[in-house]
Design a protein around this motif. Structure first.
Motif, PDB file in Angstrom:
ATOM      1  N   UNK A  66       0.841  -1.199   0.000  1.00  0.00           N
ATOM      2  CA  UNK A  66       0.000   0.000   0.000  1.00  0.00           C
ATOM      3  C   UNK A  66       0.874   1.247   0.000  1.00  0.00           C
ATOM      4  N   UNK A  67       1.926   1.219   0.850  1.00  0.00           N
ATOM      5  CA  UNK A  67       2.809   2.389   0.941  1.00  0.00           C
ATOM      6  C   UNK A  67       3.528   2.631  -0.384  1.00  0.00           C
ATOM      7  N   UNK A  68       3.944   1.518  -1.036  1.00  0.00           N
ATOM      8  CA  UNK A  68       4.633   1.655  -2.325  1.00  0.00           C
ATOM      9  C   UNK A  68       3.688   2.230  -3.378  1.00  0.00           C
ATOM     10  N   UNK A  69       2.441   1.722  -3.338  1.00  0.00           N
ATOM     11  CA  UNK A  69       1.463   2.150  -4.328  1.00  0.00           C
ATOM     12  C   UNK A  69       1.110   3.634  -4.150  1.00  0.00           C
ATOM     13  N   UNK A  70       0.980   4.017  -2.856  1.00  0.00           N
ATOM     14  CA  UNK A  70       0.588   5.385  -2.583  1.00  0.00           C
ATOM     15  C   UNK A  70       1.731   6.347  -2.861  1.00  0.00           C
ATOM     16  N   UNK A  71       2.947   5.867  -2.616  1.00  0.00           N
ATOM     17  CA  UNK A  71       4.119   6.694  -2.834  1.00  0.00           C
ATOM     18  C   UNK A  71       4.012   7.982  -2.039  1.00  0.00           C
ATOM     19  N   UNK A  72       4.393   9.134  -2.637  1.00  0.00           N
ATOM     20  CA  UNK A  72       4.256  10.399  -1.902  1.00  0.00           C
ATOM     21  C   UNK A  72       3.141  11.237  -2.516  1.00  0.00           C
ATOM     22  N   UNK A  73       2.130  10.480  -3.064  1.00  0.00           N
ATOM     23  CA  UNK A  73       1.025  11.165  -3.729  1.00  0.00           C
ATOM     24  C   UNK A  73       0.310  12.162  -2.808  1.00  0.00           C
ATOM     25  N   UNK A  74       0.105  11.713  -1.532  1.00  0.00           N
ATOM     26  CA  UNK A  74      -0.681  12.577  -0.652  1.00  0.00           C
ATOM     27  C   UNK A  74       0.194  13.206   0.426  1.00  0.00           C
ATOM     28  N   UNK A  75       1.480  13.317   0.132  1.00  0.00           N
ATOM     29  CA  UNK A  75       2.401  13.754   1.193  1.00  0.00           C
ATOM     30  C   UNK A  75       2.068  15.170   1.684  1.00  0.00           C
ATOM     31  N   UNK A  76       1.553  16.016   0.785  1.00  0.00           N
ATOM     32  CA  UNK A  76       1.321  17.400   1.226  1.00  0.00           C
ATOM     33  C   UNK A  76       0.184  17.497   2.249  1.00  0.00           C
ATOM     34  N   UNK A  77      -0.781  16.544   2.185  1.00  0.00           N
ATOM     35  CA  UNK A  77      -1.903  16.629   3.122  1.00  0.00           C
ATOM     36  C   UNK A  77      -1.473  16.233   4.543  1.00  0.00           C
ATOM     37  N   UNK A  78      -0.266  15.640   4.679  1.00  0.00           N
ATOM     38  CA  UNK A  78       0.197  15.248   6.025  1.00  0.00           C
ATOM     39  C   UNK A  78       1.321  16.141   6.519  1.00  0.00           C
ATOM     40  N   UNK A  79       1.419  17.298   5.944  1.00  0.00           N
ATOM     41  CA  UNK A  79       2.538  18.150   6.342  1.00  0.00           C
ATOM     42  C   UNK A  79       2.345  18.665   7.764  1.00  0.00           C
ATOM     43  N   UNK A  80       3.448  18.952   8.411  1.00  0.00           N
ATOM     44  CA  UNK A  80       3.411  19.647   9.691  1.00  0.00           C
ATOM     45  C   UNK A  80       3.073  18.760  10.880  1.00  0.00           C
ATOM     46  N   UNK A  81       2.480  19.398  11.877  1.00  0.00           N
ATOM     47  CA  UNK A  81       2.218  18.734  13.142  1.00  0.00           C
ATOM     48  C   UNK A  81       1.226  17.585  13.003  1.00  0.00           C
ATOM     49  N   UNK A  82       0.262  17.749  12.120  1.00  0.00           N
ATOM     50  CA  UNK A  82      -0.751  16.714  11.883  1.00  0.00           C
ATOM     51  C   UNK A  82      -0.114  15.415  11.457  1.00  0.00           C
ATOM     52  N   UNK A  83       0.903  15.522  10.587  1.00  0.00           N
ATOM     53  CA  UNK A  83       1.579  14.323  10.086  1.00  0.00           C
ATOM     54  C   UNK A  83       2.274  13.598  11.230  1.00  0.00           C
ATOM     55  N   UNK A  84       2.936  14.336  12.092  1.00  0.00           N
ATOM     56  CA  UNK A  84       3.667  13.726  13.185  1.00  0.00           C
ATOM     57  C   UNK A  84       2.722  12.959  14.106  1.00  0.00           C
ATOM     58  N   UNK A  85       1.566  13.589  14.412  1.00  0.00           N
ATOM     59  CA  UNK A  85       0.580  12.946  15.278  1.00  0.00           C
ATOM     60  C   UNK A  85       0.057  11.663  14.621  1.00  0.00           C
ATOM     61  N   UNK A  86      -0.179  11.789  13.339  1.00  0.00           N
ATOM     62  CA  UNK A  86      -0.694  10.652  12.574  1.00  0.00           C
ATOM     63  C   UNK A  86       0.287   9.467  12.615  1.00  0.00           C
TER      64      UNK A  86
END
Ligand code: CUA
Length: 340
Positions: A66-86
């Motif tokens: 799944x991670x390979x397939x997704x790649x960094x397609x949605x990386x911008x939506x996890x930027x910042x503090x939200x990503x770390x918590x996630x």
């Protein structure tokens, strides 16, 4: 030997696994086809580890794909503090699940070990098994010396009675293993190990040395033959007897050949002068279905080949070749085949 049909898989996803296990269960040597309570416990543990390991593997590989397939397609939506918590939530979750699985496995492992240890019982039938390069000596031990005897490579046990196996080694480390009945136990020179098993259904269970012990390790087999109690008692009575003196002139010549050649220097036949303990006890050789550590059928032809040239059957074996004239060989074979 009849075997119960394998239990249906618990989930459709496990069908392939069940088919594989059923194929294994129908070979004559299988740790997932238990014939007694000890092997049943071990088979349960085996299934648990196989199923849990398979599920964890599939989930892990699923996340990886799944991670390979997704790649960094949605990386911008996890930027910042939200990503770390996630990410932290996922790492804590995965660690908790892993810890829980390992704890359950630890508890199950202890429970299995304790259950196996509880099988010790004072009135068990005791058999002392000594590993030699490359055969098995089996001595039936009884408090009454007149009820003790020795045989080799084919170990009869009564169905439904607990059996205590005391193992020793005469030369190097071996390992005694009958997958349908119990787990492996090592034979260590200078030390006695003990294992217990009980066969709950009659049958012939194939055993094998499970520790590399030299040239013929792969052909250091043996059989555990579980008989109904009455048949076992008959077999035991027969084994206690000494050999019967040869009845006819051919067998008498055969006995002389045995005593006059190298045979008597290594083998014992109770009731005769032959008493050496270097090779298997042959007092009731003809009552055994196999020779050469359960690797050849006990027929006249195989016996002839074995007596004349054991090296051709088991290279490296310590039994020397024997040069016999044809009439000597036939007399010897007739004598050996009369040792019922
Ligand atoms: Cu004995 Cu391997």
């Amino acid at each position: 030997m009849t075997r119960p049909p394998p239990r249906p898989g618990r989930a459709p996803a496990l069908l392939a696994l069940a088919a594989l296990a059923s194929a294994c269960a129908h070979s004559d040597m299988s740790a997932v086809d238990p014939a007694g309570p000890q092997a049943g416990r071990i088979a349960g543990m085996t299934w648990y580890l196989t199923i849990v390991g398979t599920v964890v593997f599939i989930i892990t590989i699923g996340f990886l794909l799944y991670a390979l397939w997704r790649g960094n397609r949605r990386v911008e939506s996890y930027a910042g503090e939200g990503a770390e918590r996630h990410i932290r939530r996922w790492v804590i979750g995965a660690t908790a699940v892993t810890t829980a699985i390992l704890l359950v496995t630890l508890v199950y492992d202890f429970a299995t070990g304790r259950a196996l240890a509880r099988f010790a019982e004072p009135d068990a039938l005791t058999i002392r098994v000594t590993g030699h390069q490359w055969w098995w000596q089996a001595q039936y031990i009884d408090p009454d010396p007149s009820k003790r005897f020795e045989t080799a490579n084919e170990i009869h046990v009564p169905v439904g009675r607990r059996v205590r196996i005391e193992v020793r080694a005469a030369d190097v480390i071996h390992s005694f293993w009958v997958p349908n009945l119990h787990g492996k136990v090592d034979l260590i020179p200078g030390y006695t190990n003990t294992t217990y098993f009980r066969a709950d259904r009659a049958g012939i269970y194939h055993g094998r040395c499970a520790e590399f012990c030299g040239y013929q390790h792969a052909r250091m087999d043996f059989l555990v033959i579980a008989d109904p109690p009455a048949r076992f008692a008959g077999w035991y009575r027969d084994q206690l007897r000494s050999s019967v003196p040869p009845a006819d002139s051919v067998r008498q010549v055969g006995e002389q050949v045995f005593m006059g050649t190298r045979c008597a220097m290594c083998h014992a036949i109770r009731g005769t002068e032959a008493g050496s303990r270097v090779g298997p006890d042959l007092t009731h050789l003809a009552s055994r279905g196999t020779i050469a550590s359960a690797t050849l059928p006990n027929t006249r032809g195989h016996l002839a080949g074995w007596v004349l040239d054991p090296q051709s059957q088991k290279p490296g074996v310590y039994m020397p070749p024997n040069q016999l004239k044809p009439d000597e060989l036939h007399a010897l074979l007739s004598y050996l085949q009369s040792l019922k």
